[in-house]
Write an enzyme that holds these catalytic residues in place. Sequence first.
Site, PDB file in Angstrom:
ATOM      1  N   ASP A 121       0.816  -1.220   0.000  1.00  0.00           N
ATOM      2  CA  ASP A 121       0.000   0.000   0.000  1.00  0.00           C
ATOM      3  C   ASP A 121       0.850   1.271   0.000  1.00  0.00           C
ATOM      4  O   ASP A 121       0.318   2.373  -0.007  1.00  0.00           O
ATOM      5  CB  ASP A 121      -0.957  -0.004   1.202  1.00  0.00           C
ATOM      6  CG  ASP A 121      -0.220  -0.094   2.532  1.00  0.00           C
ATOM      7  OD1 ASP A 121       1.035  -0.115   2.539  1.00  0.00           O
ATOM      8  OD2 ASP A 121      -0.895  -0.135   3.582  1.00  0.00           O
ATOM      9  N   ASP A 248      19.420  -5.693  -0.120  1.00  0.00           N
ATOM     10  CA  ASP A 248      18.768  -4.388  -0.310  1.00  0.00           C
ATOM     11  C   ASP A 248      18.765  -3.587   0.989  1.00  0.00           C
ATOM     12  O   ASP A 248      18.362  -2.432   1.007  1.00  0.00           O
ATOM     13  CB  ASP A 248      17.328  -4.554  -0.823  1.00  0.00           C
ATOM     14  CG  ASP A 248      16.495  -5.475   0.042  1.00  0.00           C
ATOM     15  OD1 ASP A 248      16.926  -6.609   0.307  1.00  0.00           O
ATOM     16  OD2 ASP A 248      15.399  -5.053   0.473  1.00  0.00           O
TER      17      ASP A 248
END
Length: 486
Positions: A121, A248
């Site tokens: 989201d 990451d």
Amino acid sequence: MPFSFDNTYAGLPDAFFKRVAPTPVSAPVLIRLNHRLADELGIDVARLDSPEGLAILSGNQCPDGSAPLAMAYSGHQFGGFSPQLGDGRAILLGEVVGNDGIRRDIQLKGSGPTPFSRRGDGRSALGPVLREYIVSEAMAAVGVPTTRALAAVASGDHVVREGMVPGGVFTRVAQSHIRVGTFQWFAARKDDDNLRVLADYVIARHYPAAQQEENPYRALLDGVIQRQAELIAHWMQLGFIHGVMNTDNMTVSGETIDYGPCAFLDQYDPVKRFSSIDHQGRYAFGNQGPIGHWDLIRFAETLLPLLNTDEKKSIAVAEAALDAFSGLHRSALQSRFTAKIGLKGGNLDDWDMMESLLAAMAEGEADFTLVFRHLSDALETGNDDAVSRLFNQPEAIVAWLNTWRTRLHDVDHSQTRALMRRTNPVFIPRNHRIEEAIKAGNEGDFELFHRLNQVLQNPFSEQPEFSDYEAAPAPDKVVHATFCGT
Ligand code: AMP
Ligand code: MG
């Protein structure tokens, strides 16, 4: 405007990012603004601490001079490669150059969807915002290289996680948000041209001395290896478990990034892990050095096209650079850990003595932070009770204490104590304190959050008014698991 942006990343080729503006939130409330950091960054604090500032820090208004974008990156997550990650809930507003001359990113986290959001989201729950604020600022206060917290904002909206929870927006500051995964993005696409642009950019921004080296890309690799070897040892000195050392989540600047499932040890346990999704203990306390090395191998692989025109020679260069990691990390660990017991230089006998203390602590389920802090008091008072009480079987530590005292016999005690006291914090962000601050914060009460932040600003000083923050959790308050901060 509060920020004088001077953007360079936004001037890189289009393949590096997607331009996207933050999505407004309903009813933002400023929870905390880091005035001290804002000052250091040359930000106009008064302008930032205003309705206009809140509009910017919540993503409701894009400040002049910003060039908002979501950075592209890939990453190995728990060993599996995801070519398509990128900023799915973070937006880089721009860069500022601080009073120290260092360029830093100003990034909003939880500021709405981006082209990299996949099924997410683009938002952040308030809990992880508070956690990252507390822990990243605590890390900075103890001297660990880290991303910083400029502001925490409650969005006034709810996000769906395990049920509906309040949302938040976090403003993160970093020397840059470039990760090992950023290099992997171009390597995975066999885009050697942009890989070189990225490497040159990182060298100019983070390793300018490498420009003078015969092989600047080798120097870049050496530099990242050295900073990570040192960084991970620094974490361990403090009992810190990062918890999600995916590629990451490893910066090339050498700053700690991503405070999702991180935690500090209460009782010492070398195989401890808190992250509820780290089933194999991949990122357990004692595995952080080896897994950091693993991540750096992935970094070196991305640089192969740049290290030499001949692939065989490239591999040899990369292997030579990677071979240095274990030695660098071990010697950083040795000097940091022997300093914890007041011994400089990290020689092997002292390291052995340190290891036998750690073994006794693991066996005796002793609190990591308290043992070292009480040791410096014991040196001063000659009374070992406060230390031995921390062990399940107090007798187990008596022999060790005698060996230690004998070793220190000819060493200046005031210097030893001073070394121990600046190496061993009194206050760390204990998990149960973070949890209680988050719980209250979710109910709209930020007093515990503010108090915890205040205590942790001076982690090495006794603060009698906050002595309850030193204590280990009562058995029913022990936090056993943390959850990824999404
Ligand atoms: P992290 O677990 O924070 O290291 O994030 C891993 C990846 O998932 C990154 O690409 C994030 O941008 C992405 N991500 C995490 N949470 C969300 C979210 N709520 N919405 C969109 N992307 C997300
Ligand atoms: Mg991350």
